[in-house]
Design a protein around this motif. Structure first.
Motif, short mmCIF file in Angstrom:
data_model
loop_
_atom_site.label_atom_id
_atom_site.label_comp_id
_atom_site.label_asym_id
_atom_site.label_seq_id
_atom_site.Cartn_x
_atom_site.Cartn_y
_atom_site.Cartn_z
N ARG A 170 -19.98 99.36 63.74
CA ARG A 170 -21.26 98.84 64.20
C ARG A 170 -21.12 97.33 64.36
O ARG A 170 -21.01 96.59 63.39
CB ARG A 170 -22.39 99.17 63.22
N ILE A 171 -21.11 96.89 65.61
CA ILE A 171 -20.96 95.48 65.93
C ILE A 171 -22.34 94.87 66.13
O ILE A 171 -23.14 95.35 66.93
CB ILE A 171 -20.13 95.30 67.22
N ARG A 172 -22.63 93.80 65.40
CA ARG A 172 -23.91 93.12 65.55
C ARG A 172 -24.04 92.56 66.96
O ARG A 172 -23.13 91.87 67.45
CB ARG A 172 -24.02 91.98 64.52
N VAL A 173 -25.15 92.85 67.61
CA VAL A 173 -25.40 92.35 68.95
C VAL A 173 -26.84 91.86 69.01
O VAL A 173 -27.77 92.63 68.80
CB VAL A 173 -25.19 93.44 70.02
N GLU A 174 -27.01 90.59 69.32
CA GLU A 174 -28.34 90.00 69.37
C GLU A 174 -28.81 89.88 70.82
O GLU A 174 -28.00 89.89 71.75
CB GLU A 174 -28.33 88.63 68.69
N SER B 198 -13.31 82.79 70.48
CA SER B 198 -14.02 81.65 71.06
C SER B 198 -14.86 82.11 72.24
O SER B 198 -14.55 83.10 72.91
CB SER B 198 -13.04 80.57 71.53
N ASP B 199 -15.94 81.36 72.47
CA ASP B 199 -16.82 81.63 73.61
C ASP B 199 -17.55 80.34 73.95
O ASP B 199 -17.79 79.50 73.07
CB ASP B 199 -17.82 82.74 73.30
N VAL B 200 -17.92 80.21 75.22
CA VAL B 200 -18.63 79.03 75.66
C VAL B 200 -20.13 79.12 75.37
O VAL B 200 -20.83 78.11 75.37
CB VAL B 200 -18.37 78.81 77.17
N ASP B 201 -20.62 80.32 75.12
CA ASP B 201 -22.06 80.55 74.93
C ASP B 201 -22.44 80.44 73.45
O ASP B 201 -21.95 81.21 72.63
CB ASP B 201 -22.42 81.94 75.46
N PRO B 202 -23.31 79.50 73.08
CA PRO B 202 -23.67 79.33 71.67
C PRO B 202 -24.26 80.59 71.04
O PRO B 202 -24.00 80.87 69.87
CB PRO B 202 -24.71 78.20 71.70
N ALA B 203 -25.06 81.37 71.80
CA ALA B 203 -25.64 82.60 71.24
C ALA B 203 -24.55 83.60 70.91
O ALA B 203 -24.60 84.28 69.88
CB ALA B 203 -26.64 83.19 72.23
#
Length: 270
Positions: free
Chosen positions: A67-71, A133-138
């Protein structure tokens, strides 16, 4: 005859099916088992009817049996991306056995979104050093919820610029699910994706390969000799992805899963 509750399973299934949900029964069961109160359930069902991704409503997505947390506002991991994890795990299993160094293999989940790929690998191949890493802060905030409890690190920034400099030339596996939808095709994507997921996680430029090319151009500098770059792509785009890898100094091959409808191009650095 007793009046049926508006929150009954048949009623929820009926509302979801009327809204066009293909897997209405399964989605109803997930919503009904989420521990929501009557009012919360009513709101949740309405949000799904309105086209919100089920995973954003539940707060998690099933991926590699986890279960991967997804907001809300974060890219939802697709089942097809499990092929990327499987192929990377197979390579890392070999690397772990053959490694002469006492240090753990280093994995980078680039364009990580929720961190699903890095999380899946951390669970499947214990003892890794995992960075994402990701460019999106969210997305970064969400990935930290998934990866930090497993000892991983998550960095915010544009591709390799976000990573610690010490990783340069020392990465065993770069696992990348960069956006690869051609810009002109975004409008034909399902409503829940094009409206509720960030465009930066979908749009790959005119032919869908803009971000892939940027990743490939610098990959050899970050991989150790014998390290691998794995990129999810489409079957149609795979030859172009492979050609870019050749230009980037990597030796490519392609893995395909009919079961998952998935394609991954794998480049090795010599």
């Amino acid at each position: 005859m007793p009046v049926q509750s508006p929150l009954s399973r048949p009623a929820v299934i009926g509302r979801l099916r009327a809204a066009g949900c293909v897997f209405a029964e399964g989605e109803a069961d997930l919503l009904l088992s989420a521990g929501l109160g009557p009012d919360e359930l009513t709101v949740a069902v309405q949000r799904r009817v309105d086209g919100f991704p089920l995973e954003h409503i539940l707060g998690w997505a099933e991926f590699c049996g986890l279960r991967i947390r997804v907001e809300p506002g974060v890219f939802v991991p697709r089942r097809r991306t499990e092929l990327l994890v499987r192929e990377a795990a197979a390579l890392l299993g070999v690397a772990s056995v053959e490694a002469l160094s006492p240090t753990p293999p280093v994995v980078v989940d680039l364009c990580c979104g929720s961190g699903a790929v890095g999380t899946g690998l951390a669970v499947l191949v214990p003892g890794l050093e995992v960075h994402a890493s990701d460019v999106d802060p969210a997305a970064v905030r969400c990935a930290r919820l998934n990866l930090l409890p497993l000892g991983g690190a998550v960095h915010e920034g544009d591709l390799y610029s976000a990573l610690p400099a010490r990783l340069r030339g020392d990465v065993d596996v770069l696992a990348v699910n960069a956006p690869y939808v051609p810009t002109a095709s975004i409008g034909s994507m399902p409503h829940e994706a094009r409206v509720h997921e960030p465009r930066v996680s979908l749009d790959g430029g005119p032919d869908g390969l803009d971000i892939q090319r940027r990743v490939i151009a610098e990959a050899a500098a970050w991989l150790r000799p014998g390290g691998h770059l794995l990129i999810e792509t489409s079957r149609r785009q795979a030859p172009l992805t492979g050609a870019a890898m050749v230009r980037g100094g990597l030796s490519p091959r392609t893995a395909v899963s009919a079961e998952l409808d998935a394609t991954v191009v794998i480049g090795e650095r010599f």
